[in-house]
Design a protein around this motif. Structure first.
Motif, PDB file in Angstrom:
ATOM      1  N   HIS A 115      49.857   1.032 -16.326  1.00 41.73           N
ATOM      2  CA  HIS A 115      50.657   2.189 -15.922  1.00 41.73           C
ATOM      3  C   HIS A 115      52.119   2.102 -16.354  1.00 41.73           C
ATOM      4  N   GLY A 116      52.524   0.999 -16.926  1.00 39.42           N
ATOM      5  CA  GLY A 116      53.905   0.855 -17.372  1.00 39.42           C
ATOM      6  C   GLY A 116      54.690  -0.091 -16.482  1.00 39.42           C
ATOM      7  N   LEU A 117      55.684  -0.764 -17.026  1.00 43.19           N
ATOM      8  CA  LEU A 117      56.461  -1.767 -16.291  1.00 43.19           C
ATOM      9  C   LEU A 117      57.282  -1.159 -15.159  1.00 43.19           C
ATOM     10  N   ASN A 118      57.529   0.155 -15.229  1.00 38.86           N
ATOM     11  CA  ASN A 118      58.304   0.826 -14.180  1.00 38.86           C
ATOM     12  C   ASN A 118      57.428   1.592 -13.192  1.00 38.86           C
ATOM     13  N   SER A 119      56.134   1.299 -13.206  1.00 40.55           N
ATOM     14  CA  SER A 119      55.203   2.012 -12.315  1.00 40.55           C
ATOM     15  C   SER A 119      55.246   1.485 -10.886  1.00 40.55           C
ATOM     16  N   LEU A 120      55.891   0.335 -10.688  1.00 40.84           N
ATOM     17  CA  LEU A 120      56.068  -0.226  -9.346  1.00 40.84           C
ATOM     18  C   LEU A 120      57.536  -0.594  -9.166  1.00 40.84           C
ATOM     19  N   PRO A 121      58.113  -0.368  -7.989  1.00 39.50           N
ATOM     20  CA  PRO A 121      59.521  -0.724  -7.757  1.00 39.50           C
ATOM     21  C   PRO A 121      59.701  -2.237  -7.764  1.00 39.50           C
ATOM     22  N   LYS A 122      60.875  -2.680  -8.221  1.00 40.01           N
ATOM     23  CA  LYS A 122      61.115  -4.116  -8.383  1.00 40.01           C
ATOM     24  C   LYS A 122      61.811  -4.756  -7.180  1.00 40.01           C
ATOM     25  N   SER A 123      62.305  -3.937  -6.251  1.00 39.13           N
ATOM     26  CA  SER A 123      63.032  -4.492  -5.103  1.00 39.13           C
ATOM     27  C   SER A 123      62.807  -3.620  -3.866  1.00 39.13           C
ATOM     28  N   THR A 124      63.174  -4.179  -2.712  1.00 39.09           N
ATOM     29  CA  THR A 124      63.043  -3.447  -1.448  1.00 39.09           C
ATOM     30  C   THR A 124      63.853  -2.160  -1.476  1.00 39.09           C
ATOM     31  N   PHE A 125      65.094  -2.236  -1.950  1.00 40.08           N
ATOM     32  CA  PHE A 125      65.955  -1.053  -1.984  1.00 40.08           C
ATOM     33  C   PHE A 125      65.383   0.011  -2.907  1.00 40.08           C
ATOM     34  N   GLU A 126      64.920  -0.406  -4.084  1.00 40.41           N
ATOM     35  CA  GLU A 126      64.334   0.543  -5.025  1.00 40.41           C
ATOM     36  C   GLU A 126      63.074   1.181  -4.447  1.00 40.41           C
ATOM     37  N   GLY A 127      62.324   0.399  -3.664  1.00 38.06           N
ATOM     38  CA  GLY A 127      61.088   0.901  -3.071  1.00 38.06           C
ATOM     39  C   GLY A 127      61.309   2.018  -2.068  1.00 38.06           C
ATOM     40  N   LEU A 128      62.468   2.020  -1.410  1.00 38.52           N
ATOM     41  CA  LEU A 128      62.758   3.057  -0.421  1.00 38.52           C
ATOM     42  C   LEU A 128      62.797   4.447  -1.040  1.00 38.52           C
ATOM     43  N   PHE A 129      63.250   4.530  -2.291  1.00 41.24           N
ATOM     44  CA  PHE A 129      63.431   5.832  -2.945  1.00 41.24           C
ATOM     45  C   PHE A 129      62.455   6.052  -4.097  1.00 41.24           C
ATOM     46  N   PHE A 130      61.540   5.132  -4.289  1.00 39.65           N
ATOM     47  CA  PHE A 130      60.592   5.230  -5.397  1.00 39.65           C
ATOM     48  C   PHE A 130      59.642   6.411  -5.199  1.00 39.65           C
ATOM     49  N   ASP A 131      59.170   6.586  -3.978  1.00 41.14           N
ATOM     50  CA  ASP A 131      58.326   7.717  -3.597  1.00 41.14           C
ATOM     51  C   ASP A 131      58.706   8.068  -2.169  1.00 41.14           C
ATOM     52  N   VAL A 132      59.624   9.000  -2.020  1.00 43.72           N
ATOM     53  CA  VAL A 132      60.208   9.313  -0.711  1.00 43.72           C
ATOM     54  C   VAL A 132      59.142   9.781   0.276  1.00 43.72           C
ATOM     55  N   LYS A 133      58.187  10.588  -0.186  1.00 42.35           N
ATOM     56  CA  LYS A 133      57.116  11.062   0.707  1.00 42.35           C
ATOM     57  C   LYS A 133      56.301   9.900   1.248  1.00 42.35           C
ATOM     58  N   LEU A 134      55.992   8.933   0.374  1.00 45.89           N
ATOM     59  CA  LEU A 134      55.244   7.749   0.812  1.00 45.89           C
ATOM     60  C   LEU A 134      56.075   6.922   1.784  1.00 45.89           C
ATOM     61  N   THR A 135      57.376   6.790   1.525  1.00 46.34           N
ATOM     62  CA  THR A 135      58.261   6.031   2.416  1.00 46.34           C
ATOM     63  C   THR A 135      58.260   6.631   3.817  1.00 46.34           C
ATOM     64  N   ILE A 136      58.375   7.951   3.908  1.00 43.41           N
ATOM     65  CA  ILE A 136      58.390   8.630   5.210  1.00 43.41           C
ATOM     66  C   ILE A 136      57.038   8.486   5.912  1.00 43.41           C
ATOM     67  N   LYS A 137      55.968   8.670   5.156  1.00 42.85           N
ATOM     68  CA  LYS A 137      54.625   8.552   5.716  1.00 42.85           C
ATOM     69  C   LYS A 137      54.377   7.154   6.267  1.00 42.85           C
ATOM     70  N   GLU A 138      54.729   6.140   5.471  1.00 42.78           N
ATOM     71  CA  GLU A 138      54.498   4.755   5.889  1.00 42.78           C
ATOM     72  C   GLU A 138      55.403   4.360   7.046  1.00 42.78           C
ATOM     73  N   PHE A 139      56.591   4.957   7.124  1.00 42.84           N
ATOM     74  CA  PHE A 139      57.502   4.648   8.227  1.00 42.84           C
ATOM     75  C   PHE A 139      56.852   4.993   9.566  1.00 42.84           C
ATOM     76  N   PHE A 140      56.338   6.211   9.691  1.00 45.20           N
ATOM     77  CA  PHE A 140      55.737   6.633  10.951  1.00 45.20           C
ATOM     78  C   PHE A 140      54.450   5.850  11.244  1.00 45.20           C
ATOM     79  N   LYS A 141      53.690   5.566  10.192  1.00 39.33           N
ATOM     80  CA  LYS A 141      52.457   4.808  10.381  1.00 39.33           C
ATOM     81  C   LYS A 141      52.754   3.388  10.851  1.00 39.33           C
TER      82      LYS A 141
END
Length: 401
Positions: A266-292
Motif C-alpha cells: 500500500h505504500g510506505l506512507n499507508s501507515l502513520p509513523k508516530s503517535t502524533f501523526e496517528g491522531l490526524f491520519f484518519d480523523v474519523k477512525l481516531t474519533i471512533k476508536e476514542f469512544f470505543k
C-alpha cells in the motif's frame, strides 16, 4: 446491615487477593517478561556497559543485581517488584497516613490482578509515578507539610524508567504547576533538594553507557528488525485496522513481516509513523476508536475497582461548576489519562498502563468517604457490587481458567 456488608466486603477482598496471588504466581514468564529476563541474564554474561548500551532499564537492573546472585532472573525480577509493592503499601500507611482503612481493602482487591508480579519494569514505573501523584495530592491537602525530595525523586525514577512517561507529560506538567508555589518557595534553598540532585546524578550514571553510545536514556527497546520497513507504532496501528476488518483477533498483533508486507503493498506512507501523526491520519477512525476505547477502559475498571474509577472520574465534571482545580486534582488527572490513552490509535488499551491513576483514584475515594462527601448508600452499594465481582473473579480463577 451496613456493618455486616462491610465485614463481608473485607473478607471477600482479602480472599480475592489471596486467590489472585496464588493463581498468577504460578504463571510462567511470557511476553515482555522474556525480554527483561534476557537483559538480566546478559548483565552477568556481558557486563553492565554492554547491556545498558543495547537498551534496557538500568534502574531496575541495579535493584535486581544483588538478588541475582541467589535467584534466577525471573524470580529476582518478581522479588524486587513484590518489595516495591510492599514499599508502596508501607508508604500509604506510614507517610501518607491514610485514615480510612477501607482504602487498604480496595487497594488489595485491585491488586488481586497481581500487576506487581510482572517481571518487567512496569512495577517500578507504576510505583514511582503513583508516589509522585500521591505526594502532589498530599501537598495540595496539607500545603505547609510538603516533601519535595520524595516528590521529585519519584518523578526522576519514573522519567528514567519507561519511555511511556511521555504520554503522562500533560498531567505531570499540570501537577508541577499546581504545587510549584509550595515546593519551590522562597524560604527553600537549592541545597534543600540535595537528595533529589544526588539521585538524579546516580541515575544518569546508570544510564551512561546508553548516553555515550546512543545519546539517549536507556529505555527497553521494542525496535523492529534492522532491515525492516515498519516501526512499533505502525504495527500497533495496523493491528487496529485488521481487528476492525475482522482479520485479526482482538488483543493480537500482526508480525513484523506482515506489517512490512502491508507497507510494500500500500505504500510506505499507508501507515502513520508516530503517535502524533496517528491522531490526524484518519480523523474519523481516531474519533471512533476514542469512544470505543474509553468505554472499554471504563468497563475494565469496573471489574478491577468496582465503581470507584467511574465515581472519581465523574467528579472531574465539577470543575466546570465551581472551578476548584486543586480539590478535584485526582479526578482531573484520572479523566485526562483515560482520555489520552483512548485517543491514541492502538490495538487495545491495557489498563496496566493506567495503574498509577487507578491507585490514586482509590486513595481519593477513600479520603472522600472519610470526609463524608460520598453518600453512605453509594458506598454500601459499591461494597455489595465489589463483593459480587470478587466472587465472580475467584470463581473464574479457581474453576474456569
Amino acid at each position: 446491615m451496613q456493618k455486616q456488608i462491610e465485614v463481608t466486603f473485607k473478607i471477600f477482598t482479602l480472599l480475592s487477593f489471596i486467590v489472585g496471588l496464588s493463581f498468577f504466581s504460578t504463571k510462567p514468564a511470557g511476553g515482555d517478561e522474556v525480554m527483561f529476563i534476557n537483559h538480566l541474564d546478559k548483565l552477568f554474561a556481558q557486563g553492565w556497559y554492554a547491556v545498558v548500551a543495547q537498551k534496557s532499564c538500568p534502574t531496575l537492573l541495579f535493584l535486581c543485581y544483588p538478588f541475582r546472585f541467589i535467584f534466577s532472573s525471573f524470580i529476582t525480577l518478581r522479588i524486587v517488584n513484590v518489595l516495591l509493592f510492599i514499599g508502596l503499601l508501607l508508604y500509604y500507611f506510614k507517610y501518607f497516613r491514610v485514615k480510612n482503612k477501607l482504602f487498604y481493602y480496595y487497594f488489595l482487591f485491585y491488586s488481586s490482578t497481581c500487576w506487581f508480579l510482572l517481571a518487567t519494569n512496569d512495577v517500578l514505573f507504576i510505583v514511582s509515578l503513583t508516589l509522585f501523584f500521591s505526594e502532589v495530592y498530599y501537598t495540595l491537602l496539607h500545603k505547609t507539610n510538603t516533601r519535595p525530595n520524595l516528590m521529585l525523586s519519584s518523578l526522576i525514577i519514573a522519567i528514567t524508567t519507561r519511555e511511556m512517561v511521555v504520554i503522562y507529560l500533560p498531567v505531570i506538567v499540570f501537577s508541577l504547576y499546581l504545587v510549584h508555589h509550595y515546593i519551590f518557595s522562597k524560604d527553600k534553598s537549592v541545597l534543600s533538594f540535595w537528595k533529589s540532585f544526588v539521585l538524579l546524578l546516580v541515575v544518569l550514571l546508570l544510564h551512561l553507557p546508553s548516553l555515550q553510545q546512543n545519546h539517549t536514556l536507556s529505555y527497553d527497546d521494542k525496535q523492529a528488525p534492522k532491515n525492516g520497513l515498519s516501526n512499533w507504532y505502525q504495527r500497533q496501528y495496523l493491528a487496529q485496522l485488521l481487528v476492525n476488518k475482522g482479520k485479526l483477533e482482538n488483543h493480537q498483533h500482526p508480525s513484523w513481516e506482515e506489517t512490512d508486507a502491508y507497507l510494500k503493498q500500500h505504500g510506505l506512507n499507508s501507515l502513520p509513523k508516530s503517535t502524533f501523526e496517528g491522531l490526524f491520519f484518519d480523523v474519523k477512525l481516531t474519533i471512533k476508536e476514542f469512544f470505543k476505547d474509553f468505554l472499554d477502559v471504563s468497563i475494565q475498571s469496573i471489574r478491577q475497582t468496582g465503581l470507584i474509577v467511574l465515581i472519581v472520574m465523574s467528579l472531574s465534571l465539577y470543575i466546570f461548576k465551581n472551578r476548584r482545580i486543586k480539590q478535584y486534582y485526582i479526578p482531573i488527572i484520572l479523566a485526562v489519562m483515560v482520555a489520552v490513552f483512548s485517543l491514541i490509535i492502538i490495538s487495545y488499551v491495557e489498563t496496566r498502563w493506567l495503574v498509577s491513576v487507578f491507585i490514586v483514584a482509590i486513595l481519593y475515594y477513600a479520603e472522600f468517604k472519610n470526609e463524608n462527601k460520598v453518600y453512605n448508600n453509594l458506598v454500601t452499594f459499591n461494597m455489595l457490587f465489589t463483593i459480587l465481582i470478587a466472587f465472580y473473579g475467584m470463581y473464574k480463577m479457581l474453576f474456569i481458567n
